[in-house]
Design a protein around this motif. Structure first.
Motif: not given
Lengths: 631, 339
Positions: B69-72
């Motif tokens: 997951x990547x919370x940008x």
């Protein structure tokens, strides 16, 4: 009785170096013939340096001052570092070119003028009230008036080309004249014309005819009483080519990825003067290079970071205005500690500024132009050729330290060219990259919330000795983890808002970047190793500063020179080097950005030498700046 | 060649170890539950699934899933997803966004991701409000919506996200809602199977700042009269009595009563695969109370994906030029040798 009239023997004068500029309308093909003169001179064994100067408009109205395009070539029998301060010879295709370029011609310099383009309307477009060819204002120069339009038309008249197309060969007529005057061989250019126009035989033949006609015209009418000869330079043995900074950057990036065994993803948005890098890379798919023209600068940096997250080498290229838009993205890469290469080919600012002109004014932007405390690595090539090495270093540092790396090139070295000793691929440094394949937690990691201290877990923010976190890429079984822009808990990488943790993480990110200094070369002093004055530069001004310092030292003054390629962090020995000198001069193409950093970080009483005109330094300006310290 | 069977996973295997921090009663819980359920049934390895989000309540989604997951950053999630797909085309990449993130600050990226037909799945949680910043109107808030930044009522026409997705040439366009879990799950199943840029709008209730804004379709008593469930190949019928339908009158759709205004044969039949997106566009504009709002798949067409076209060009370059040779690249210009 037969009177034998012997043709007068050719007279040659040997000179060390010649600086020539071709100037004309932006549609006149000045860049093309400038490049040809460069190539030919290089192949004939001279050292070379070039400086193209073109307007921001693609086709400004013909004949106007705004539409003048120039290309300067310096070729020499000695080692040279700059395209030359002042011109030995200026070729102008119209009055506008004369008006904008004459100030750079030396007194007594050769002025080759296309006299056919000095009609009343041509003069009016260039805002000349009287004809400079007739009003005596060019006294003091050696004027060579040539009816280039007419002679060229005559030369290509049998070429099966429309008049207009035939007229477009006149740049090669002018090149032919220059070739004669400076004893250049036509062979290389003819070969190039064949490769360029092989499929268009009419255009090919016309250009060759124009080139030869120009050369023969010089010889037949003995245009000048004298020709000039520049001997071969003493250059290290090997195979050379000519390379611009942008070409060298692209090749360096590709080579580094090859040697790191990694694919590159370059996402950029077109912007002058950086777009060339994207052009080059877009055509290198067989090296595993993927390029994408993003919808904007923000998307470009996002795509590059996304690619790095996926285990590729993410690269984005731009200029200052693009860096403004990318700053939030760069900060995410700082926070998530992902590798990223940002190429900033600097141009005059602020705002749209001077898109085609050079400046060094993005240094502080690279250092500080983001919210929060956001350390990144910053490196700057010092010459067009050095762009190759710097590209390598950018990828090494980005991957070894999981950090964004700025490459601060500039319009001057991006478009300037010099000879490049082609490296042996087998001797290029390898870049080692490791991706974790299994858990990394140990009992000794301490107990964190969510039980991350247990063995058998993956801790995305557990660091190595250099404080670098692991680069685990999606697709790896068992290492599923989450990253993001919110402050991280040390070791686990979980979201964390605790005050002490935040301070620890801010300091850790800074220390990690500082640790890069362990892996970069020391600063080397050129000239005097200690003494009165240290001249301190960075980036694309190296050639000019080095030449200036060499000249000034002939006066017996004790001067050293250092040039920063590594700006964040600075080399470890920087403070020690500064201790060896009494005074410090920092020439920069801005109003004193490195100066501010050096005064703040090293407490030295340095003085600036600053030029903010969209133009590179002249050697004489460096010498003048130095002189002030020895009065 | 050996084929390793995928492990059998349960929804709980997709739960991360993080404490969920959405407000009690938030619609996001229901969507997360359905997502875990659907993901656990997919014939796809968990380690190759990636969830990428921007900023906002919905964008916390990746933290609660045990996938990559990547919370940008705000609005830019599609760009990171695009870059990731370029690096690793065989990943299954999801983007989770909201009405503010995807349609306001990130509108440009949404358009371009969709038109490129890159193989990413975009879930837009629409609650018609800015929740994380504590209640301001969003680009989907209806005219007149009173919030802290629109005390006199919003005077901006809302974006119809489905119309925008269709205009951007998305190859999969659908809508579902948090309070119809079965439909959420079946829609997620469909989108998971699609190749190309997919867009799903999910009506999601913000309990705190915009509670009940979708009541007319989420309240089971009202739903049948105000929601039109689209099924490929079936007539567009709705209503408590199942006797209302959609008919085309020239270029204008109209709501008719079957048996009174017309026969069943006069009712439009839904074709999600239609090459011409016009009908899908008309459906995307259906708004309460004049029309029932549509749920289900509006458009599902197969076009070459960006990933496929890129792979093709890469292969062609390799076939034409051979594997890149640095020595040759360096020498690709006029050379001279100094003895």
């Amino acid at each position: 009785m037969v009177v034998n009239t012997p043709t007068s023997p050719r007279k040659f004068e040997e000179v060390d170096s010649i600086t020539i500029r071709f100037a004309g309308d932006s549609g006149d093909g000045m860049q093309v013939v400038g490049t040809q003169l460069t190539n030919v001179s290089a192949i004939m064994g001279n050292d070379i340096a070039t400086f193209p100067d073109f307007p921001a408009e693609i086709r400004a109205p013909a004949g106007t001052l705004a539409g003048v395009s120039g290309f300067q070539v310096h070729f020499a029998s000695t080692d040279i570092h700059t395209p030359g301060d002042s011109l030995n010879c200026l070729v102008v295709m119209n009055p506008a070119a004369l008006k904008t370029n004459l100030k750079d011609l030396q007194p007594g310099g050769i002025l080759i003028v296309n006299s056919d383009s000095f009609g009343i309307t041509d003069l009016a477009k260039a805002k000349y009230a009287t004809n400079p060819l007739e009003d005596g204002s060019l006294k003091g120069y050696r004027i060579v008036k040539v009816a280039i339009d007419k002679l060229n038309r005559e030369a290509v008249k049998d070429s099966n080309l429309a008049l207009r197309d035939g007229d477009r060969c006149k740049n090669f007529f002018a090149l032919g004249l220059v070739f004669w005057m400076f004893e250049r061989s036509q062979e290389t250019t003819i070969k190039w014309l064949h490769s360029k126009f092989g499929k268009k035989p009419d255009i090919l033949q016309a250009n060759i005819k124009a080139l030869k006609a120009g050369y023969n015209y010089g010889e037949t009418v003995e245009l000048m009483p004298i020709q000039y000869r520049v001997a071969k330079a003493k250059i290290a043995p090997g195979t050379y080519r000519k390379i611009t900074g942008n070409e060298a950057l692209a090749m360096g990036l590709v080579a580094a990825c090859e040697l790191a065994n990694k694919n590159m993803v370059c996402a950029s948005y077109p912007i002058t003067p950086a777009t060339d890098v994207l052009h080059q890379l877009a055509d290198m798919k067989n090296f595993g290079v993927k390029t994408i023209q993003a919808e904007d600068e923000i998307a470009a940096v996002g795509m590059a970071i996304g690619a790095s997250y996926g285990g590729a080498i993410g690269v984005t290229g731009t200029s200052g205005p693009g860096v403004c838009l990318k700053s939030e993205g760069i900060n995410l890469a700082v926070m998530t500690e992902l590798p990223l290469v940002i190429i900033d080919v600097q141009r005059g600012g602020p705002s749209t500024g001077l898109p085609t002109k050079t400046e060094q004014s993005d240094l502080l932007q690279a250092f500080f132009g983001r919210n929060g405390e956001s350390p990144v690595a910053i490196i700057a090539p010092k010459t067009p050729v050095d762009c190759f090495n710097i590209a390598f270093e950018a990828i090494r540092i980005a991957t070894e330290f999981m950090v964004p790396v700025f490459i601060l090139s500039d319009g001057y070295i991006a478009n300037g060219a010099e000879p490049w000793l082609i490296p042996d691929v087998n001797k290029l440094p390898k870049i080692k990259i490791n991706h974790p394949t299994g858990p990394n937690s140990e009992a000794s990691d301490g107990v964190h919330e969510n039980g991350a201290g247990e063995p058998g877990k993956f801790l995305p923010y557990k660091r190595n000795d250099n404080l670098v976190r692991p680069w685990a890429i999606p697709g790896t079984v068992g290492l599923e983890h989450r990253i993001g822009g919110i402050e991280k808990q040390d070791v686990t990488g979980n979201i964390n808002y605790e005050p002490a943790n935040h301070e620890l993480m801010v300091r850790t990110r800074a220390k990690k970047v500082a640790n890069i200094a362990k892996t970069i070369p020391d600063l080397t002093i050129e000239g005097d190793q200690e003494g009165e004055l240290l001249v301190i530069g960075w980036g694309g001004t190296y050639g000019t500063i080095a030449t200036g310092v060499q000249k000034a030292r002939l006066n017996g003054w004790k001067i050293g020179q250092v040039h920063f390629q590594y700006l964040n962090p600075f080399p470890k020995n920087t403070a020690d080097v500064f201790k060896k000198f009494k005074y410090f001069l920092v020439p920069e193409l801005n109003s004193g950005q490195l100066l501010l950093l050096l005064r703040g970080m090293f407490l030295i009483d340095a003085k600036g030498l600053n030029k903010i005109q969209g133009k590179p330094f002249l050697v004489s300006e460096i010498v003048d700046g130095i002189q002030l310290f020895f009065k | 060649m050996t084929v390793t069977a995928l492990p059998t996973l349960k929804p709980a295997d997709f739960a991360s170890d993080q404490e969920i921090r959405w407000c009690p009663g938030c619609g996001d819980y229901a969507i997360l539950a359905q997502a875990k359920k659907v993901l656990s049934t997919l014939p796809f390895p968990k380690e190759k699934m990636v969830f990428i989000s921007g900023i906002g309540c919905s964008s916390r989604f990746p933290y609660y899933l045990n996938t990559y997951g990547f919370h940008t950053i705000h609005g830019r999630a599609p760009t990171f997803a695009t870059g990731l797909k370029l690096a690793q085309p065989d990943l299954m990449v999801w983007v989770v966004t909201g009405d503010g993130d995807g349609l306001s600050i990130g509108g440009n990226h949404l358009i371009h991701a969709l038109r490129r037909n890159i193989d990413i799945k975009i879930l837009l949680f629409n609650n018609e409000i800015y929740g994380l910043t504590k209640g301001q109107y969003s680009p989907t808030s209806r005219l007149g919506t009173k919030t802290k930044t629109s005390p006199g009522g919003s005077i901006e026409a809302p974006i119809r996200s489905l119309s925008l997705a269709l205009a951007a040439e998305a190859t999969f366009v659908a809508r579902t809602m948090d309070l119809d879990p079965g439909h959420t799950a079946s829609t997620l199943q469909r989108v998971a199977a699609h190749k190309g840029s997919a867009f799903v709008e999910i009506y999601q209730n913000c309990k705190i700042f915009n509670d009940g804004v979708f009541n007319y379709v989420t309240d089971k008593a009202l739903r049948s009269d105000n929601a039109l469930y689209l099924v490929h190949g079936k007539p567009m019928i709705f209503g408590k009595e199942n006797n209302k339908g959609i008919r085309l009158n020239g270029l204008d759709p109209e709501v008719v009563t079957i048996g009174k205004d017309c026969a069943l044969d006069d009712i439009l039949v839904h074709d999600e695969t239609a090459a011409n997106p016009m009908m899908a566009y008309l459906l995307s504009r259906f708004s309460y109370p004049d029309f029932p709002e549509v749920f289900g798949v509006l458009r599902y067409v197969s076009e070459p994906t960006y990933d496929e076209l890129m792979a093709k060009q890469m292969a062609e370059s390799l076939a034409k030029r051979g594997k890149g040779d640095l020595q040759k690249l360096f020498r690709n210009d006029d050379l001279w040798t100094v003895e």
